[in-house]
Design a protein around this motif. Structure first.
Motif, PDB file in Angstrom:
ATOM      1  N   UNK A 184      10.571 -19.736 -28.274  1.00  7.55           N
ATOM      2  CA  UNK A 184      11.511 -20.847 -28.245  1.00  7.55           C
ATOM      3  C   UNK A 184      11.832 -21.157 -26.795  1.00  7.55           C
ATOM      4  N   UNK A 185      12.403 -22.327 -26.549  1.00  5.64           N
ATOM      5  CA  UNK A 185      12.773 -22.698 -25.188  1.00  5.64           C
ATOM      6  C   UNK A 185      13.923 -23.680 -25.242  1.00  5.64           C
ATOM      7  N   UNK A 186      14.547 -23.889 -24.085  1.00  2.63           N
ATOM      8  CA  UNK A 186      15.660 -24.836 -24.001  1.00  2.63           C
ATOM      9  C   UNK A 186      15.418 -25.786 -22.840  1.00  2.63           C
ATOM     10  N   UNK A 187      15.937 -27.003 -22.987  1.00  2.00           N
ATOM     11  CA  UNK A 187      15.803 -28.028 -21.960  1.00  2.00           C
ATOM     12  C   UNK A 187      17.134 -28.755 -21.842  1.00  2.00           C
ATOM     13  N   UNK A 191      17.106 -30.537 -25.375  1.00  2.00           N
ATOM     14  CA  UNK A 191      17.715 -29.645 -26.351  1.00  2.00           C
ATOM     15  C   UNK A 191      16.930 -28.356 -26.506  1.00  2.00           C
ATOM     16  N   UNK A 192      16.917 -27.810 -27.726  1.00  2.00           N
ATOM     17  CA  UNK A 192      16.259 -26.533 -28.010  1.00  2.00           C
ATOM     18  C   UNK A 192      14.973 -26.763 -28.792  1.00  2.00           C
ATOM     19  N   UNK A 193      13.860 -26.263 -28.258  1.00  2.00           N
ATOM     20  CA  UNK A 193      12.585 -26.286 -28.970  1.00  2.00           C
ATOM     21  C   UNK A 193      12.461 -24.958 -29.712  1.00  2.00           C
ATOM     22  N   UNK A 194      12.709 -24.998 -31.001  1.00  2.00           N
ATOM     23  CA  UNK A 194      12.783 -23.763 -31.787  1.00  2.00           C
ATOM     24  C   UNK A 194      11.498 -23.438 -32.533  1.00  2.00           C
ATOM     25  N   UNK A 195      10.487 -24.298 -32.385  1.00  2.00           N
ATOM     26  CA  UNK A 195       9.204 -24.040 -33.030  1.00  2.00           C
ATOM     27  C   UNK A 195       8.081 -24.133 -31.998  1.00  2.00           C
ATOM     28  N   UNK A 196       7.208 -23.135 -32.010  1.00  2.00           N
ATOM     29  CA  UNK A 196       6.013 -23.129 -31.151  1.00  2.00           C
ATOM     30  C   UNK A 196       4.812 -22.702 -31.980  1.00  2.00           C
ATOM     31  N   UNK A 197       3.624 -23.102 -31.537  1.00  2.00           N
ATOM     32  CA  UNK A 197       2.385 -22.740 -32.210  1.00  2.00           C
ATOM     33  C   UNK A 197       1.346 -22.326 -31.182  1.00  2.00           C
ATOM     34  N   UNK A 198       0.410 -21.506 -31.665  1.00  2.00           N
ATOM     35  CA  UNK A 198      -0.744 -21.133 -30.848  1.00  2.00           C
ATOM     36  C   UNK A 198      -2.018 -21.501 -31.581  1.00  2.00           C
ATOM     37  N   UNK A 209       1.881 -25.700 -28.244  1.00  2.00           N
ATOM     38  CA  UNK A 209       2.507 -26.821 -28.933  1.00  2.00           C
ATOM     39  C   UNK A 209       3.922 -26.436 -29.340  1.00  2.00           C
ATOM     40  N   UNK A 210       4.801 -27.445 -29.399  1.00  2.00           N
ATOM     41  CA  UNK A 210       6.201 -27.169 -29.709  1.00  2.00           C
ATOM     42  C   UNK A 210       6.842 -28.361 -30.394  1.00  2.00           C
ATOM     43  N   UNK A 211       8.071 -28.133 -30.918  1.00  2.00           N
ATOM     44  CA  UNK A 211       8.801 -29.194 -31.592  1.00  2.00           C
ATOM     45  C   UNK A 211      10.299 -28.983 -31.420  1.00  2.00           C
ATOM     46  N   UNK A 212      11.024 -30.109 -31.350  1.00  2.00           N
ATOM     47  CA  UNK A 212      12.482 -30.102 -31.274  1.00  2.00           C
ATOM     48  C   UNK A 212      13.050 -30.537 -32.630  1.00  2.00           C
ATOM     49  N   UNK A 213      13.618 -29.618 -33.407  1.00  3.55           N
ATOM     50  CA  UNK A 213      14.169 -30.003 -34.718  1.00  3.55           C
ATOM     51  C   UNK A 213      15.455 -30.815 -34.616  1.00  3.55           C
TER      52      UNK A 213
END
Length: 257
Positions: A184-187, A191-198, A209-213
């Motif tokens: 996860x990461x924050x910006x 906001x907060x990117x709580x989903x990542x993929x490999x 890859x990532x997503x901001x819910x």
């Protein structure tokens, strides 16, 4: 290259739990050479000296949040029974060597305020702007010869000093090829990117890859969409292959992990 500094009128506070560690109306923004993200340096009198302990541990492993140059003093922060190693330091640079820097790494200080608004990740850069625009461009993403996304309804996110990001609808992404991670990461802008993929089995396939819910309202159009690091994947826009850009995120150590 010299360090750039800039004064700010913002009232800045940082907390561990409910304890105020720093309370300053005289913070200075600084930019490490060749690093685009600013940080704050505070007058010593604005930091709770009774909560600082000289650190006896060695230098921490370099990361996105650690200093990018020599440090003359390291401090742990001790609040009640909680001791946070390497939470503060003095940068050995004449521009801010009389001030104290506190880490914005998640899990170090619990909360940061600029005036009375909470800020996450790092201080907001007064010279940066973020804009999200809906588009009908044809965007295709691939890595290692495998197409992982194909969309004609992206949202383009423009952020000062960073490559344009293409946020794609989930139905246009090959989620059957991607594996969720615990990253996860924050910006402070998005906001907060709580989903990542490999993408397994390819170099640089981790957390690409990532997503901001639940993004901040200013970039609400990217909600639940998926973006990829242009620096590590191959992107074609309207049939034209885009060169992989070079940014701070080109180095794996600067990407959230």
């Amino acid at each position: 290259m010299s360090m750039r500094t800039e004064t700010t009128d913002k009232w800045v506070r940082g907390y561990v739990g409910s304890t105020t560690v720093v309370d300053s109306r005289d913070a200075v923004l600084f930019w490490e050479p060749e690093f685009p993200v600013p940080a704050y340096a505070f007058p010593r009198d604005d930091v709770r000296a009774d909560l600082l302990r000289p650190s006896t541990a060695g230098r921490p492993k370099p990361s996105f949040y650690t200093p990018k140059g020599p440090v003359s003093e390291w401090y742990d922060v001790a609040v009640d029974d909680r001791v946070i190693e390497h939470a503060a330091w003095v940068r050995d640079d004449p521009a801010i060597s009389d001030r104290i820097v506190l880490s914005w790494e998640p899990g170090v200080l619990d909360r940061w305020l600029e005036e009375d608004e909470e800020v996450i990740g790092h201080p907001r850069d007064p010279h940066k702007r973020v804009e999200a625009l809906a588009s009908t461009r044809h965007v295709q993403v691939s890595l290692g010869g495998t197409v992982v996304a194909d969309s004609r309804s992206p949202v383009l996110l423009f952020e000062t000093d960073l490559p344009t990001r293409f946020y794609l609808p989930r139905e246009d992404v090959r989620l059957d090829l991607l594996v969720p991670t615990s990253n996860s990461s924050v910006c402070p802008y998005k906001g907060s990117a709580d989903e990542y993929w490999r993408l397994p089995g390819v170099p640089d396939g981790d957390n690409l890859a990532w997503s901001y819910p639940d993004p901040f309202p200013a970039v609400g159009k990217v909600q639940d969409r998926i973006a990829f690091y242009n620096e590590v994947v191959d992107i074609t826009v309207d049939g034209v292959q885009q060169p992989r850009p070079t940014s701070v995120f080109s180095k794996a150590g600067n990407r959230p992990s």
